[in-house]
Scaffold this active site. Structure first.
Site, PDB file in Angstrom:
ATOM      1  N   GLU A   1     -44.228  51.989 125.095  1.00 37.63           N
ATOM      2  CA  GLU A   1     -45.299  51.973 124.821  1.00 37.63           C
ATOM      3  C   GLU A   1     -45.605  53.454 124.838  1.00 37.63           C
ATOM      4  O   GLU A   1     -46.183  54.293 124.013  1.00 37.63           O
ATOM      5  CB  GLU A   1     -46.601  51.204 125.146  1.00 37.63           C
ATOM      6  CG  GLU A   1     -47.520  50.850 124.819  1.00 37.63           C
ATOM      7  CD  GLU A   1     -48.016  51.814 122.682  1.00 37.63           C
ATOM      8  OE1 GLU A   1     -46.898  50.959 122.284  1.00 37.63           O
ATOM      9  OE2 GLU A   1     -48.267  51.801 122.742  1.00 37.63           O
TER      10      GLU A   1
ATOM     11  N   HIS B   1     -26.557  57.558 133.107  1.00 37.14           N
ATOM     12  CA  HIS B   1     -24.997  56.860 132.226  1.00 37.14           C
ATOM     13  C   HIS B   1     -24.647  57.620 130.963  1.00 37.14           C
ATOM     14  O   HIS B   1     -24.560  57.162 130.446  1.00 37.14           O
ATOM     15  CB  HIS B   1     -25.120  55.895 132.165  1.00 37.14           C
ATOM     16  CG  HIS B   1     -24.951  54.854 133.047  1.00 37.14           C
ATOM     17  ND1 HIS B   1     -24.331  54.964 134.164  1.00 37.14           N
ATOM     18  CD2 HIS B   1     -26.477  53.665 133.707  1.00 37.14           C
ATOM     19  CE1 HIS B   1     -24.478  53.668 134.790  1.00 37.14           C
ATOM     20  NE2 HIS B   1     -25.898  53.824 135.049  1.00 37.14           N
TER      21      HIS B   1
ATOM     22  N   LYS C   1     -52.088  53.651 109.214  1.00 39.48           N
ATOM     23  CA  LYS C   1     -53.203  52.355 109.350  1.00 39.48           C
ATOM     24  C   LYS C   1     -52.397  51.156 108.914  1.00 39.48           C
ATOM     25  O   LYS C   1     -52.688  51.922 107.411  1.00 39.48           O
ATOM     26  CB  LYS C   1     -54.599  52.670 110.481  1.00 39.48           C
ATOM     27  CG  LYS C   1     -54.706  51.919 111.251  1.00 39.48           C
ATOM     28  CD  LYS C   1     -54.653  52.145 113.144  1.00 39.48           C
ATOM     29  CE  LYS C   1     -54.861  50.735 112.849  1.00 39.48           C
ATOM     30  NZ  LYS C   1     -54.408  51.296 114.689  1.00 39.48           N
TER      31      LYS C   1
ATOM     32  N   CYS D   1     -52.610  54.273 102.049  1.00 36.68           N
ATOM     33  CA  CYS D   1     -53.287  53.969 100.903  1.00 36.68           C
ATOM     34  C   CYS D   1     -54.956  53.186 101.504  1.00 36.68           C
ATOM     35  O   CYS D   1     -54.302  51.992 101.578  1.00 36.68           O
ATOM     36  CB  CYS D   1     -52.399  54.014  99.083  1.00 36.68           C
ATOM     37  SG  CYS D   1     -51.371  54.926  99.149  1.00 36.68           S
TER      38      CYS D   1
ATOM     39  N   GLU E   1     -46.619  60.153 119.414  1.00 31.34           N
ATOM     40  CA  GLU E   1     -47.228  59.543 117.585  1.00 31.34           C
ATOM     41  C   GLU E   1     -48.246  60.701 117.575  1.00 31.34           C
ATOM     42  O   GLU E   1     -48.935  61.564 116.347  1.00 31.34           O
ATOM     43  CB  GLU E   1     -47.504  58.245 117.828  1.00 31.34           C
ATOM     44  CG  GLU E   1     -48.907  57.934 118.135  1.00 31.34           C
ATOM     45  CD  GLU E   1     -48.569  56.291 117.438  1.00 31.34           C
ATOM     46  OE1 GLU E   1     -48.932  55.650 118.373  1.00 31.34           O
ATOM     47  OE2 GLU E   1     -48.754  56.249 116.455  1.00 31.34           O
TER      48      GLU E   1
ATOM     49  N   ASN F   1     -52.531  50.183  95.840  1.00 30.90           N
ATOM     50  CA  ASN F   1     -51.296  50.432  97.044  1.00 30.90           C
ATOM     51  C   ASN F   1     -50.584  49.622  96.244  1.00 30.90           C
ATOM     52  O   ASN F   1     -49.861  48.215  95.667  1.00 30.90           O
ATOM     53  CB  ASN F   1     -52.294  49.530  97.562  1.00 30.90           C
ATOM     54  CG  ASN F   1     -53.641  50.306  98.738  1.00 30.90           C
ATOM     55  OD1 ASN F   1     -53.987  51.293  98.322  1.00 30.90           O
ATOM     56  ND2 ASN F   1     -54.229  50.103  98.634  1.00 30.90           N
ATOM     57  N   GLY F   2     -49.133  49.863  97.215  1.00 29.18           N
ATOM     58  CA  GLY F   2     -47.948  49.246  97.453  1.00 29.18           C
ATOM     59  C   GLY F   2     -46.729  49.700  97.101  1.00 29.18           C
ATOM     60  O   GLY F   2     -47.407  51.215  96.415  1.00 29.18           O
TER      61      GLY F   2
ATOM     62  N   TRP G   1     -51.529  57.427 100.834  1.00 26.12           N
ATOM     63  CA  TRP G   1     -50.224  57.863 101.285  1.00 26.12           C
ATOM     64  C   TRP G   1     -48.737  57.353 100.620  1.00 26.12           C
ATOM     65  O   TRP G   1     -48.481  56.746 100.420  1.00 26.12           O
ATOM     66  CB  TRP G   1     -50.265  56.999 102.710  1.00 26.12           C
ATOM     67  CG  TRP G   1     -49.460  57.297 103.652  1.00 26.12           C
ATOM     68  CD1 TRP G   1     -49.316  58.396 104.434  1.00 26.12           C
ATOM     69  CD2 TRP G   1     -48.305  56.405 103.771  1.00 26.12           C
ATOM     70  NE1 TRP G   1     -48.599  57.913 105.585  1.00 26.12           N
ATOM     71  CE2 TRP G   1     -47.381  57.272 105.363  1.00 26.12           C
ATOM     72  CE3 TRP G   1     -47.028  55.602 104.105  1.00 26.12           C
ATOM     73  CZ2 TRP G   1     -46.303  56.872 106.392  1.00 26.12           C
ATOM     74  CZ3 TRP G   1     -46.263  55.646 104.181  1.00 26.12           C
ATOM     75  CH2 TRP G   1     -45.568  56.340 105.159  1.00 26.12           C
TER      76      TRP G   1
ATOM     77  N   ARG H   1     -56.802  54.815 107.770  1.00 25.59           N
ATOM     78  CA  ARG H   1     -55.876  54.183 107.241  1.00 25.59           C
ATOM     79  C   ARG H   1     -54.032  55.293 107.105  1.00 25.59           C
ATOM     80  O   ARG H   1     -53.107  54.961 107.151  1.00 25.59           O
ATOM     81  CB  ARG H   1     -56.193  53.433 105.878  1.00 25.59           C
ATOM     82  CG  ARG H   1     -56.807  52.654 106.419  1.00 25.59           C
ATOM     83  CD  ARG H   1     -56.604  52.069 104.980  1.00 25.59           C
ATOM     84  NE  ARG H   1     -56.062  51.345 104.071  1.00 25.59           N
ATOM     85  CZ  ARG H   1     -55.796  49.996 104.025  1.00 25.59           C
ATOM     86  NH1 ARG H   1     -56.935  49.190 104.628  1.00 25.59           N
ATOM     87  NH2 ARG H   1     -54.789  49.475 103.145  1.00 25.59           N
TER      88      ARG H   1
ATOM     89  N   LYS I   1     -46.762  56.497 121.926  1.00 24.85           N
ATOM     90  CA  LYS I   1     -48.140  56.752 121.733  1.00 24.85           C
ATOM     91  C   LYS I   1     -48.269  57.991 121.872  1.00 24.85           C
ATOM     92  O   LYS I   1     -48.731  58.986 121.156  1.00 24.85           O
ATOM     93  CB  LYS I   1     -48.876  56.398 123.341  1.00 24.85           C
ATOM     94  CG  LYS I   1     -50.490  55.951 123.201  1.00 24.85           C
ATOM     95  CD  LYS I   1     -50.672  54.715 122.040  1.00 24.85           C
ATOM     96  CE  LYS I   1     -49.867  54.495 121.500  1.00 24.85           C
ATOM     97  NZ  LYS I   1     -49.839  53.062 120.067  1.00 24.85           N
TER      98      LYS I   1
HETATM   99  C1  F6R Z   1     -48.440  52.740 116.970  1.00 22.86           C
HETATM  100  C2  F6R Z   1     -48.987  51.706 115.750  1.00 22.86           C
HETATM  101  C3  F6R Z   1     -48.295  50.845 114.819  1.00 22.86           C
HETATM  102  C4  F6R Z   1     -48.428  49.743 114.956  1.00 22.86           C
HETATM  103  C5  F6R Z   1     -47.607  48.491 113.860  1.00 22.86           C
HETATM  104  C6  F6R Z   1     -47.492  47.223 113.837  1.00 22.86           C
HETATM  105  O1  F6R Z   1     -50.010  53.221 117.251  1.00 22.86           O
HETATM  106  O2  F6R Z   1     -49.685  51.786 115.849  1.00 22.86           O
HETATM  107  O3  F6R Z   1     -46.638  51.430 115.867  1.00 22.86           O
HETATM  108  O4  F6R Z   1     -48.978  48.804 116.295  1.00 22.86           O
HETATM  109  O5  F6R Z   1     -47.518  50.081 112.731  1.00 22.86           O
HETATM  110  O6  F6R Z   1     -49.387  47.512 113.331  1.00 22.86           O
HETATM  111  P1  F6R Z   1     -49.183  46.019 112.948  1.00 22.86           P
HETATM  112  O7  F6R Z   1     -50.059  45.887 114.149  1.00 22.86           O
HETATM  113  O8  F6R Z   1     -50.776  46.456 111.873  1.00 22.86           O
HETATM  114  O9  F6R Z   1     -48.991  44.829 112.970  1.00 22.86           O
END
Ligand code: F6R
Length: 613
Positions: A487, A510, A608, A2, A494, A102-103, A78, A27, A491
């Site tokens: 990683e 396995h 985010k 949010c 997502e 937020n929260g 969110w 976000r 990517k």
């Molecule tokens: C994936 C992504 C998330 C963040 C995770 C941690 O692309 O962005 O997996 O890496 O939510 O976020 P931070 O780095 O802000 O603690």
């Protein structure tokens, strides 16, 4: 997650709120809303599910004369409690008070029972509405005094919150309070703002203060007063954001994600150059970290979430290799509730782009409570994780707006590699000349390999095109290449919504190899020459069962022969090539998402800066 924006003062509020909500889109959100005082000092609330455009369409139906306003609050939601509908969108409240939040309010059920007994009823399924009506209840009891009402509510609310509130008989004023959820107050010439983060108010001001835990603020025009938890007005330190407005804009790129990938060479230079002396030795002097202390640790525990945790894997590889210190990488959301054996002899390193991730913060607090010395690697200056750590090293990647983390991962990985070299030097494991050679690779060759990769457009397109319409794929590698594959897999999942699994290549047989069918795409990362022959064997096993092999390797006839497609990697960065490979894999994931028409910067269900559990 949010987002909150609010403004009071000289600027037309609706313009600020719309712009702020747009800036907070990154976000992640699924509904939006605003509440503002109109020219008659009445509060109007408008909300819509879905994109901000839907909210704007609703606002367009209101006559202009009704929209003259100089004070209001806005929110991108969110969903956590209740579906992402208009009914559940913020602001919430009644004709006396409207709040954005937020929260998560953890005791909202108990509070709603209490409020129902007092005659309140609820229109939404949200914890926020309960908080808003609790504030209203206190407001009436406290003689319509917003500060007393908020202080009383604060004593009853459990959980995490950043709240912005307006009261109908306090036109032009905004109130804010927070606990375990960030909120800043922007300071303008004749106006002030509340915001979840600086990007929402950058067009108006770069000066801001951070609202502290349990503090309450009152904003009216340019006048801002912050009260501590005992109700005393307190002095706050003004900070100035280093990010400029342009850094939070797309700058001609179609998406933030691709813009941020292209920023990687520059972000690397900004992050590494100040920490490398002219004779190419790592130099963390003058920074708030203790390399000696880290180097003398018996064990290092790295904790983080998602992509940041994957940067922790790269860190593990290089710290173990160069500094010979055992490293555990722990998922922060698991570590926070674990009974982990950890004490003052352990060094804990926390990695976070936002510095606000709730799980990472909780793991940090657990580690500190158990006596460990915590160093954090953070991108957002002054964020909660940075402030609560014993020591902090900043990555200077600039704002990362796309939900999918790209440039932050690359700089985290490179910075941790440099730290590993500094520890190695401290422990006299590598010689100065060995370290200098490696530092040179990080500083000069890694960015140049990344620039080379950024130009591999045709190969990237062709790889993405092959799997963009597939349902499943695998990413495999061995050693550090396996960490790169992990990683890459995240990517791809997502942003392109293709199911992807990362595997250590030797582990496929396995069990998981049973999933390989004719044409199943398998991306193979192969930079580690020590296991080259092994990976060739693994590719053969997969190819003979029908897998379509896309390999990423430095020029290699045999790998090319056993693959369906091979993307030839540059090799200047040597051991650090897996970090550059991340750029290539990010580009492939991006391209597949674009081919599929996905919402690249705001993938579904994601946010985010995950500030709730
Ligand atoms: C994936 C992504 C998330 C963040 C995770 C941690 O692309 O962005 O997996 O890496 O939510 O976020 P931070 O780095 O802000 O603690």
């Amino acid at each position: 997650m949010c987002g909150i924006i609010g403004c009071t003062g000289a600027f037309p509020a609706l313009d600020v709120l719309r712009g702020g909500l747009r800036a907070l889109e990154y976000r992640g959100y699924d509904s939006a809303g605003i509440a503002f005082f109109n020219a008659d000092s009445d509060i109007l609330t408008v909300k819509a599910s879905g994109k901000i455009k839907n909210l704007e369409d609703k606002l367009d139906t209101i006559p202009d004369s009704e929209k003259i306003s100089f004070c209001g609050i806005g929110h991108t939601r969110w969903a956590t409690h209740g579906e992402p509908t208009e009914r559940n969108a913020h602001p919430h409240g009644n004709d006396r008070v409207q709040i954005v939040h937020n929260g998560i309010i953890e005791n909202y059920r108990e509070l709603s029972v209490m409020l129902s007994r007092e005659g309140y009823s609820f229109k939404s399924e949200t914890d926020t509405e309960v908080a808003s009506l609790l504030i209203d209840f206190s407001y009436k009891k406290q003689g319509n005094d917003p500060l007393k009402a908020l202080a009383k509510a604060r004593s009853q609310l459990e959980g995490s919150y950043a709240i912005g509130a307006v009261f109908s008989d306090r036109a032009g004023e905004i109130y804010a309070m927070r606990r375990d959820n960030p909120l800043i107050i922007g300071l303008g010439e004749s106006e002030s703002f509340i915001a979840s983060d600086i990007t929402a108010i950058l067009p108006y001001t770069r000066k801001y203060i951070r609202l502290g835990e349990n503090e309450i603020a009152r904003l009216s025009g340019k006048n801002v007063t912050v009260f501590d938890e005992y109700g005393n007005a307190c002095e706050k330190q003004t900070e100035t954001a280093l990010w400029d407005v342009d850094s939070a804009k797309k700058g001609g790129y179609p998406h933030f994600m691709i813009k941020e990938i292209y920023e990687e060479p520059d972000a690397l230079a900004k992050t590494l150059a100040p920490r490398i002396s002219s004779d190419l030795l790592p130099n963390f002097e003058g920074e708030n970290i203790d390399v000696k202390r880290l180097a003398s640790s018996k064990r290092i525990i790295i904790t983080a979430c998602g992509t940041a945790m994957h940067a922790g894997f790269i860190a593990k590889y290089f710290i173990e290799k160069y500094a010979r210190i055992p490293v555990n990488v722990e998922i922060a959301s698991e570590m926070r509730y674990s009974d982990m054996i950890i004490d003052e002899n352990d060094a804990v390193i926390v990695i976070s782009q936002s510095g606000e991730t709730a799980d990472t913060l909780a793991a940090l607090r657990l580690a500190k409570n158990k006596g460990a010395f915590v160093t954090s690697v953070v991108n957002v200056v002054g964020s909660t994780i940075a402030r609560e750590s014993d020591a902090v090293i900043y990555t200077w990647a600039g704002p990362e707006i796309a939900v999918a983390s790209t440039k932050a991962y690359v700089v985290q990985s490179a910075l941790m590699s440099l730290l590993a070299l500094a520890m190695s030097l401290e422990k006299k494991i590598l010689t100065e000349s060995e370290v200098k050679a490696l530092t040179g690779k990080l500083l000069h060759d890694l960015p140049s390999d990344i620039k080379y990769i950024l130009d591999m457009r045709d190969e990237i397109y062709s790889a993405a095109q092959y799997f963009a319409d597939k349902k499943d794929l695998f990413c495999v590698g061995r050693g550090i290449d396996y960490f790169a594959a992990v990683e890459a897999s995240l990517k791809i999942k997502e942003v392109s919504y293709i199911h992807s699994e990362a595997y250590a290549a030797g582990e496929m047989k396995h069990g998981t190899i049973s999933l390989i069918e004719n044409g199943t795409p398998v991306i193979v990362v192969s930079t580690d020459k020590n296991v080259r022959q092994k990976i060739v064997g693994n590719i053969r096993e997969l190819a003979s069962r029908g897998a379509y092999i896309i390999s990423l390797s430095t020029p290699d006839r045999e790998i090319s022969d056993v693959s369906d497609k091979m993307l030839s990697l540059p090799s200047e960065s040597g051991e650090f090539l897996p970090i550059a490979v991340a750029t290539l894999l990010q580009m492939i994931a991006y391209r597949a998402a674009v081919l599929k028409g996905c919402d690249v910067d705001c993938p579904r269900n994601l946010a985010k800066s995950v500030t709730v559990e």
